[in-house]
Motif scaffolding. Structure first.
Motif, PDB file in Angstrom:
ATOM      1  N   UNK A   1       0.837  -1.195   0.000  1.00 10.23           N
ATOM      2  CA  UNK A   1       0.000   0.000   0.000  1.00 10.23           C
ATOM      3  C   UNK A   1       0.875   1.249   0.000  1.00 10.23           C
ATOM      4  N   UNK A   2       1.930   1.188   0.807  1.00  8.96           N
ATOM      5  CA  UNK A   2       2.836   2.341   0.900  1.00  8.96           C
ATOM      6  C   UNK A   2       3.610   2.543  -0.405  1.00  8.96           C
ATOM      7  N   UNK A   3       4.012   1.444  -1.046  1.00 16.17           N
ATOM      8  CA  UNK A   3       4.818   1.535  -2.259  1.00 16.17           C
ATOM      9  C   UNK A   3       3.997   1.857  -3.502  1.00 16.17           C
ATOM     10  N   UNK A   4       2.746   1.374  -3.535  1.00 15.32           N
ATOM     11  CA  UNK A   4       1.958   1.460  -4.766  1.00 15.32           C
ATOM     12  C   UNK A   4       0.822   2.474  -4.731  1.00 15.32           C
ATOM     13  N   UNK A   5       0.142   2.570  -3.607  1.00 14.38           N
ATOM     14  CA  UNK A   5      -1.119   3.313  -3.586  1.00 14.38           C
ATOM     15  C   UNK A   5      -0.968   4.705  -2.971  1.00 14.38           C
ATOM     16  N   UNK A   6      -0.260   4.792  -1.872  1.00  8.17           N
ATOM     17  CA  UNK A   6      -0.176   6.103  -1.208  1.00  8.17           C
ATOM     18  C   UNK A   6       0.439   7.189  -2.079  1.00  8.17           C
ATOM     19  N   UNK A   7       1.454   6.873  -2.924  1.00  7.73           N
ATOM     20  CA  UNK A   7       1.938   7.932  -3.820  1.00  7.73           C
ATOM     21  C   UNK A   7       0.875   8.443  -4.785  1.00  7.73           C
ATOM     22  N   UNK A   8      -0.175   7.643  -4.998  1.00  8.07           N
ATOM     23  CA  UNK A   8      -1.235   8.007  -5.940  1.00  8.07           C
ATOM     24  C   UNK A   8      -2.411   8.707  -5.270  1.00  8.07           C
ATOM     25  N   UNK A   9      -2.346   8.866  -3.957  1.00 11.20           N
ATOM     26  CA  UNK A   9      -3.521   9.291  -3.180  1.00 11.20           C
ATOM     27  C   UNK A   9      -4.174  10.546  -3.748  1.00 11.20           C
TER      28      UNK A   9
END
Length: 844
Positions: A606-614
């Motif tokens: 989640x930290x590597x893939x999704x949070x940068x896209x928040x």
């Protein structure tokens, strides 16, 4: 001599040499003696050339013609002189002295047609030999005429063996002109004829089948063919064919990245060709061996061999002198790549200028290598637009080749030839991307390079009765294997039969009918317009960089994500945790331990893939286009995406095609509920769904056979399949769903004329895919999508029977009320995303 014809070449040469010694010892120079000695020498010439030295074979023909000169003039002398001359033409052809061979054929064949009465045998055989020579010289029209006339004569005179060989030749000709499905069709027909008429010739047919598969990029399939052929060729001691097979097997190893095996096989073939005095083929083997060295050096971190570029240049000169134009070009192109890799740009540019333009019959992999070299030189000289133009043109050329293919695996395989070209383009754009325009450009390149198989509109299948029989027998054999295992009976023989049937079914599937009609790749504007209020995330990887192009509200945005290698490794670990968590009756201690591990890994992803896209995602439905290693990622297990509607698709073009089809509510097809054997509560679950779908067609219990299920699936609006399933990564089209009479194969669902609009696979692993070059994903679910299904819900990891039943119950309550699959699945998986690793594939 008839006995010698049925032996392998080494044995025949020994027998004939003995006969010659006995004749010479007799020393009676009668007419019968002279004729017999001539025949022995002519036959011995071919046997010696096949098993050893062509030069010795030609010497035996010289001796035969000297003996003929001592015969009185007459019909038999003319016939034997024609036979000797034609045999010489064949031997000259085998060592690539093509002009001399053709002159002999052209001079002698009219004489044979006028003067030789042998039931058409000599004329038919040598028309076929001349056809092969014409094909080798790129005279395709002349070759086709000679092959077809050979087939007509063979049919008229009942020469079954020659008919099979001529059809084999037509396969070679189709391969030369790039029509791989047609080539494979001719090879299968030839194999069917020759299996009874000339079983020893089958190895040659299989060798050429393997070469066709290499053109189509199917390295694993070609390797399997050749691994079967090589032991037989060694046993028969047919050294020319054995060495050619070793070169082909080396080429398959190169496509598969096994450079050590490729070098060893090519070196062995090189030694065999040198012993035979076959200089052209020896240089082709040398090229394959050096190519293994070059590709190994081009890997990051490999120490260069100082003399390798110069060796390629010298080899290119020798190949050109021998008339091997395409092979000479490949040698120079590999020297170009090595020079560029070492920073010698000026030398590379000089070498590239010496490479001639490809011909119509130049193999597609050679054409792609030329495009790659031009693109790499353009990058090295700072001409990035020119590099991208070369990549674009190369991928268009490759697309034209793909459009001629039949069968899903042939469509997928061709991507391997453009893989490096596509990676160069994506890497070049990704490396420079900054603003919205660059993100848009990167997105367009992604669509050009990934999952092309899903942009084809399937054509109606042409039924093949032999293929259908093979699949039926496979089903019976697989079922018998399962039953025998339960009672402790041996299964090795049955398993060998299953493997053989699978191989034969694959061969037939390559050419039974064309797969589909190509649709154009969607433009960024078309995708953005179709999305509406959805957000699309298209992942891109290059080296260890991972990024995402986010398309939302008509805008394109590039977001850099975590390191690719770390994301891939954690995804594998999470997948292993989910598999371990699946069984229904685990102890509480084990459940807690595995759940804690899975949550840690899901949080890290989640930290590597999704949070940068928040800030880019909004809160609506997501459409995700993954890269190969992330096809198995259960996105709903990531905390930030829990309960969010998600569709996973092979490409944006595939998603647009699926979403453009009529909604299931607008169609009149039935709902189909299928309950397979051996799943606890399966029948009860399926029947329970009758309360949700009162008008549904129910196929369960003893009625749940492959035939009944396929019939029910045809034209259905929604199909729910609950049964055990198996994903076959080695041959994804044989991923299967277990039914009462044995497995239902993905291969069979691909032949549905009107597949279900929506499919729910309540079975383990059937959303898994085997990822081929170009992000081509094949498996049970992928086959349904490529065949025309709008969406498929399936698991990407093991699922417990009770967890699956509960998830399916929740899912269908939502679907029946009119909720779309992506939203319905989001509700169903949010309850326990780690125990319900289902994805909505296609258009949700």
């Amino acid at each position: 001599m008839k006995a010698a014809n049925n032996m392998h070449s080494g044995q025949a040469a020994g027998l004939l040499s003995r006969a010659l010694r006995e004749l010479d010892a007799a020393g009676e120079a009668t007419e019968d003696w002279l004729r017999t000695r001539t025949r022995v020498l002519i036959t011995l010439a071919l046997a010696v050339a096949e098993s050893g030295s062509t030069a010795r074979g030609l010497a035996h023909l010289d001796a035969a013609e000297e003996t003929l000169g001592r015969l009185p003039a007459g019909t038999q002398q003319a016939t034997l002189r024609a036979v000797a001359g034609l045999q010489r033409a064949v031997l000259l052809f085998r060592v690539s002295r093509s002009a001399e061979a053709l002159a002999l054929f052209d001079a002698i064949l009219p004489v044979v047609e006028r003067e030789v009465s042998d039931g058409g045998l000599l004329l038919t055989r040598n028309l076929m030999n001349r056809a092969q020579l014409h094909a080798n010289m790129n005279n395709s029209e002349a070759a086709a005429r000679d092959f077809r006339r050979s087939i007509d004569l063979a049919t008229r005179y009942g020469l079954t063996r020659l008919e099979g060989k001529a059809r084999h030749g037509l396969g070679d000709l189709a391969q030369l002109t790039g029509d791989i499905p047609e080539a494979l069709r001719h090879y299968e027909e030839a194999a069917r004829i020759l299996e009874a008429a000339a079983p020893g010739w089958l190895t040659r047919v299989r060798l050429d089948q393997a070469r066709a598969l290499l053109v189509a990029g199917l390295a694993e399939e070609a390797a399997r063919h050749l691994d079967e052929v090589l032991p037989e060729l060694r046993r028969m001691r047919v050294n020319q064919d054995l060495a050619e097979a070793e070169v082909a097997r080396a080429a398959a190893a190169l496509l598969d990245g096994d450079h050590v095996l490729a070098r060893r096989l090519a070196a062995a073939a090189h030694r065999r060709f040198l012993r035979r005095g076959n200089a052209p083929w020896a240089e082709v083997a040398a090229l394959t061996r050096l190519r293994a060295d070059a590709l190994a050096e081009l890997r990051p971190g490999t120490r260069p061999k100082s003399r390798l570029p110069a060796e390629f240049v010298r080899l290119a000169g020798r190949l050109a002198e021998l008339g091997l134009r395409d092979e000479a070009a490949v040698a120079r192109l590999l020297a170009v790549r090595l020079r560029l890799h070492r920073g010698a740009v000026a030398e590379a540019e000089t070498l590239l200028a010496q490479v001639p333009k490809p011909r119509r019959t130049t193999p597609v992999d050679h054409k792609m290598l030329l495009r790659l070299c031009r693109a790499e030189l353009a990058v090295a000289t700072g001409r990035h637009r020119s590099a991208l133009a070369q990549a674009r043109a190369g991928l268009v050329e490759l697309g034209r080749v793909r459009d001629r293919m039949g069968g899903l695996d042939l469509l997928c395989g061709t991507a391997v030839h453009g893989e490096e070209l596509g990676q160069l383009a994506v890497g070049l754009v990704l490396g420079k991307a900054r603003g919205q325009a660059d993100a848009r450009r990167l997105f367009a390149w992604q669509e050009r390079t990934r999952a092309q198989v899903y942009r084809y509109e399937p054509l109606p299948a042409i039924e093949d009765q032999v293929l259908a029989r093979h699949l039926t027998e496979m089903r019976h054999v697989q079922r018998t294997v399962q039953q025998n295992r339960l009672i402790g009976k041996p299964v090795a023989g049955l398993e060998h039969r299953y493997v053989w049937l699978q191989r034969e079914a694959s061969r037939l599937g390559w050419h039974t009918s064309p797969w589909g009609r190509p649709r154009p790749v969607c433009s960024p504007d078309e995708v953005a317009a179709r999305l509406g209020d959805r957000t699309l995330v298209s992942l891109a990887g290059h080296g260890d960089s991972l990024a995402a192009v986010v398309v939302r509200d008509g805008r394109f945005r590039l977001v850099r994500l975590g390191p690719l290698a770390e994301v891939v490794e954690v995804t594998k670990q999470l997948h292993a945790d989910l598999d371990a968590l699946a069984p229904d009756h685990l102890s509480e201690v084990l459940v807690n331990a595995v759940t804690a591990s899975a949550r840690r890994r899901a949080n890290l992803l989640d930290e590597l893939l999704v949070r940068p896209l928040a800030n880019a995602l909004g809160d609506g439905e997501l459409v995700i286009v993954p890269i190969g290693p992330l096809y198995a990622l259960p996105w709903a297990a990531l905390p930030s995406l829990r309960g969010r509607p998600i569709s996973v698709t092979p490409s944006a073009t595939a998603w647009v095609a699926a979403s453009s089809r009529p909604y299931p509510e607008e169609t009149s097809g039935p709902v189909v509920l299928v309950g397979g054997p051996g799943v606890p509560g399966a029948i009860g679950e399926v029947r329970q769904l009758r309360s949700v779908y009162p008008e549904a067609t129910l196929v369960d219990g003893q009625q749940a056979t492959s035939g009944e299920v396929l019939s029910a699936l045809e034209g259905s609006r929604l199909a729910h399949l609950v049964a055990h399933g198996t994903h076959e990564p080695a041959n994804a089209l044989f991923s299967r769903l277990d039914l009462v009479d044995g497995p239902l194969f993905a291969h069979e669902t691909a032949r549905l004329n009107k597949p279900p609009e929506r499919v729910v696979l309540a079975a383990c692993e059937l959303a898994m895919s085997h990822i081929r070059p170009g992000e081509e994903a094949l498996g049970f679910a992928g086959t349904l999508l490529a065949s025309g299904s709008r969406s498929v819900v399936g698991a990407v990891a093991r699922v417990g029977d009770y967890a699956a039943a509960e998830a399916m119950s929740d899912l269908h309550r939502q679907l029946a009320s009119g909720v779309s699959p992506a939203f319905a699945l989001a509700e169903a998986t949010a309850v326990d995303p780690l125990r319900r690793p289902f994805l909505c594939l296609g258009s949700g």
